[in-house]
Design an enzyme around this catalytic site. Structure first.
Site, short mmCIF file in Angstrom:
data_model
loop_
_atom_site.label_atom_id
_atom_site.label_comp_id
_atom_site.label_asym_id
_atom_site.label_seq_id
_atom_site.Cartn_x
_atom_site.Cartn_y
_atom_site.Cartn_z
N ARG A 1 16.84 -60.92 -19.68
CA ARG A 1 18.44 -61.06 -20.05
C ARG A 1 18.85 -62.44 -20.24
O ARG A 1 20.14 -62.88 -19.86
CB ARG A 1 19.02 -60.46 -18.72
CG ARG A 1 19.06 -59.03 -18.77
CD ARG A 1 19.91 -58.19 -19.67
NE ARG A 1 19.29 -56.67 -19.70
CZ ARG A 1 19.94 -55.96 -18.99
NH1 ARG A 1 21.01 -56.06 -18.43
NH2 ARG A 1 19.58 -54.61 -19.10
N ARG B 1 25.67 -62.19 -20.50
CA ARG B 1 27.30 -62.42 -20.20
C ARG B 1 27.42 -63.47 -19.32
O ARG B 1 28.52 -63.98 -19.46
CB ARG B 1 27.99 -61.26 -19.48
CG ARG B 1 28.10 -60.26 -20.58
CD ARG B 1 28.87 -59.07 -19.87
NE ARG B 1 27.80 -58.30 -18.81
CZ ARG B 1 27.84 -57.55 -18.22
NH1 ARG B 1 29.16 -56.83 -18.06
NH2 ARG B 1 26.90 -56.68 -17.43
N ARG C 1 29.66 -61.86 -29.01
CA ARG C 1 29.88 -60.47 -28.75
C ARG C 1 31.36 -60.12 -29.19
O ARG C 1 31.48 -58.97 -29.80
CB ARG C 1 29.60 -60.01 -27.16
CG ARG C 1 29.48 -58.56 -27.18
CD ARG C 1 29.39 -57.90 -25.47
NE ARG C 1 30.49 -58.40 -24.72
CZ ARG C 1 30.61 -57.89 -23.65
NH1 ARG C 1 29.62 -57.12 -23.02
NH2 ARG C 1 31.73 -58.48 -22.90
N ASP D 1 18.39 -53.12 -27.15
CA ASP D 1 18.39 -52.39 -25.79
C ASP D 1 17.31 -51.34 -25.62
O ASP D 1 16.99 -50.80 -26.82
CB ASP D 1 19.65 -52.10 -25.72
CG ASP D 1 20.01 -51.83 -24.02
OD1 ASP D 1 20.22 -52.38 -23.26
OD2 ASP D 1 19.79 -50.49 -23.79
N TYR E 1 17.39 -42.04 -18.49
CA TYR E 1 18.53 -42.12 -18.84
C TYR E 1 19.16 -40.93 -19.60
O TYR E 1 19.98 -40.49 -19.95
CB TYR E 1 18.69 -43.56 -19.92
CG TYR E 1 18.72 -44.80 -19.06
CD1 TYR E 1 20.14 -45.44 -18.40
CD2 TYR E 1 17.74 -45.27 -18.64
CE1 TYR E 1 20.32 -46.13 -17.65
CE2 TYR E 1 17.81 -46.56 -17.74
CZ TYR E 1 18.92 -46.78 -17.14
OH TYR E 1 19.14 -48.07 -16.42
O1 1CP Z 1 16.70 -59.90 -21.94
C1 1CP Z 1 17.26 -60.10 -22.98
O2 1CP Z 1 18.04 -60.95 -22.91
C2 1CP Z 1 16.96 -59.22 -24.16
C3 1CP Z 1 17.93 -58.27 -24.47
C4 1CP Z 1 17.87 -57.00 -23.41
C5 1CP Z 1 16.73 -56.28 -22.67
C6 1CP Z 1 15.47 -56.79 -22.68
C7 1CP Z 1 19.09 -56.13 -23.15
C8 1CP Z 1 20.36 -56.54 -23.44
N1 1CP Z 1 18.74 -55.05 -22.39
C9 1CP Z 1 17.22 -55.16 -22.32
C10 1CP Z 1 16.49 -54.06 -21.36
C11 1CP Z 1 17.08 -52.89 -20.73
N2 1CP Z 1 18.34 -52.40 -21.08
C12 1CP Z 1 16.65 -52.45 -19.62
C13 1CP Z 1 15.39 -53.01 -18.88
C14 1CP Z 1 15.34 -54.27 -18.24
C15 1CP Z 1 16.07 -54.08 -16.86
O3 1CP Z 1 15.67 -53.51 -15.85
O4 1CP Z 1 17.26 -54.80 -16.82
C16 1CP Z 1 17.29 -51.52 -19.09
C17 1CP Z 1 17.19 -50.59 -17.92
C18 1CP Z 1 18.57 -51.27 -19.86
C19 1CP Z 1 19.67 -50.17 -20.25
C20 1CP Z 1 20.98 -51.27 -19.87
N3 1CP Z 1 21.80 -51.72 -21.13
C21 1CP Z 1 21.81 -51.50 -18.89
C22 1CP Z 1 21.45 -51.07 -17.41
C23 1CP Z 1 22.26 -49.88 -17.01
C24 1CP Z 1 21.53 -49.51 -15.53
O5 1CP Z 1 21.32 -48.60 -15.28
O6 1CP Z 1 21.87 -50.39 -14.48
C25 1CP Z 1 22.68 -52.30 -19.21
C26 1CP Z 1 23.95 -52.52 -18.30
C27 1CP Z 1 22.71 -52.40 -20.70
C28 1CP Z 1 23.54 -53.25 -21.49
C29 1CP Z 1 23.01 -54.55 -21.83
N4 1CP Z 1 21.77 -54.61 -22.68
C30 1CP Z 1 21.51 -56.09 -22.85
C31 1CP Z 1 22.53 -56.73 -22.35
C32 1CP Z 1 23.01 -58.26 -22.56
C33 1CP Z 1 23.52 -55.65 -21.87
C34 1CP Z 1 24.90 -55.89 -21.22
C35 1CP Z 1 25.84 -55.77 -22.33
C36 1CP Z 1 27.16 -56.48 -22.38
O7 1CP Z 1 27.93 -56.43 -21.60
O8 1CP Z 1 27.22 -57.42 -23.30
#
Ligand code: 1CP
Length: 343
Positions: free
Chosen positions: A24, A28, A37, A74, A151
């Protein structure tokens, strides 16, 4: 032979200074991410806008000079490409339509039909492979089938993955069908990322820790092994990182059983334990507690040095044990990188 440090570590080389990137790393906690964003409108519009998605991928590289960039996208874009609805509730996280029945499974698209919807993601990869500094490795990724299925079955993130475990016991055929479809679609999706220029692939199994015993073998190990074998057949020598988060004892032998070049380790196990039990099979990635990016100070410096030292006897890519959180201080990230690189 490449001199990119991440690729050297993935080939099994122990480097004097471990290469570093962060899960990540575009996110944010960075003001420039929040600005881009806002320009995109919302998170999903950002994912599907190749110029802006490439821009946020590059932001942490410019700021910190990480050794790898990870494609901004994502894991939930794949279910959307399979025909499911996906949206994000502000402050709450992802929401999806659900699939829990044979009819629901039959209504999803075929694995080979995901590419139209995902074309902007491949374009982001192409832009990045042109624009990244030559020493920076480009990582593509997908969710592992079990994690993505949790999911799709619940329609949201869940604490204990209860709905997915319930479907696994009440309608095993439908559950296994979802895992199979995801396995095939993930091969297609990742293979297209490699064709577009991704140099390394990472498979995120964030909820692997809730699979126990034979379920771990059937739904974490086996799908990863199938995906890795299929990708290697199409792209010989492709380096692959697997992240079966919170697998605990399941980390032992995971690389051997799946064919992964590197296992990413979360911070619920100690680096010393992982060096003894996991690094014996090859490269490991991890595993600083992401809380240090919030709290900083001497504790961060000490914990960073401890992780570097624990893994210094073998191939290691420095990373956090999980994603950096929005409340992290960008200055603490700089301190971590400086601590790793000045030794
Ligand atoms: O890592 C990076 O910077 C690259 C981008 C990336 C990756 C690899 C994002 C952007 N998401 C992911 C993978 C991801 N997405 C995972 C696997 C890794 C982990 O365990 O964190 C999972 C479970 C998700 C699903 C997801 N997408 C969640 C989690 C929900 C939960 O169950 O807790 C969330 C909050 C997102 C949104 C998201 N994806 C990425 C970002 C930067 C965000 C936040 C969005 C925002 O508010 O801008």
């Amino acid at each position: 032979m490449t001199d990119k440090t991440i690729l050297r570590a993935l080939r099994g080389e122990a480097l004097p200074t471990p290469p570093v990137w962060m899960m990540r790393q575009a996110g944010r906690y960075l003001p420039e991410y929040r600005a881009t964003r806002a320009q995109a409108g919302d998170f999903l519009s950002l994912c599907y806008n190749p110029d802006l998605a490439a821009e946020v991928t590059l932001q942490p590289i410019r700021r910190y000079g990480f050794d790898a960039a990870i494609l901004f996208a994502d894991i939930l874009l794949l279910p959307q490409a399979l025909g499911m609805d996906l949206w994000f509730e502000t402050g709450e996280g992802p929401r999806l339509s659900t699939v829990t029945t044979p009819a629901g499974l039959a209504a999803l698209k075929a694995a080979g039909d995901v590419h139209d919807r995902l074309a902007p993601i491949y374009e982001t990869v192409r832009i990045l492979s042109r624009e990244l500094p030559r020493e920076t490795t480009l990582i593509g990724f997908a969710g592992a089938p079990w994690t993505v299925a949790t999911y799709m079955i619940a329609g949201r993130g869940t604490r204990d993955q209860g709905p997915a475990h319930a479907l696994k016991s009440t309608d095993r055929a439908t559950f296994a069908g979802i895992i199979d479809l995801l396995t095939e679609a993930t091969i297609e999706y990742l293979s297209a990322q490699v064709d577009a220029g991704a140099e390394v692939i990472k498979l995120f199994d964030s909820w692997a820790g809730s699979l126990k015993g034979q379920d771990f073998e059937d739904f974490a190990v086996a799908p990863a092994a199938r995906i890795i074998a299929a990708l290697r057949a199409r792209h010989p020598g492709l380096p692959i990182i697997a992240f079966p988060r919170e697998a605990g004892e399941g980390y032992i032998g995971f690389a051997r059983k799946t064919g992964a070049d590197c296992v990413a380790i979360d911070n619920s196990v100690s680096a010393d334990w992982a060096a003894r039990h996991v690094q014996v099979d090859g490269c490991v990635q991890g595993n600083l507690d992401p809380r240090h990016m919030v709290t900083g100070g001497e504790a961060l410096v000490k914990a960073t040095r401890d992780v570097v030292r624990a893994f210094s006897g073998g191939p290691h890519i420095f990373n956090l044990g999980h994603g950096i959180t929005p409340d992290a201080d960008p200055e603490n990230v700089a301190l971590m990188v400086e601590t790793i690189r000045r030794g």
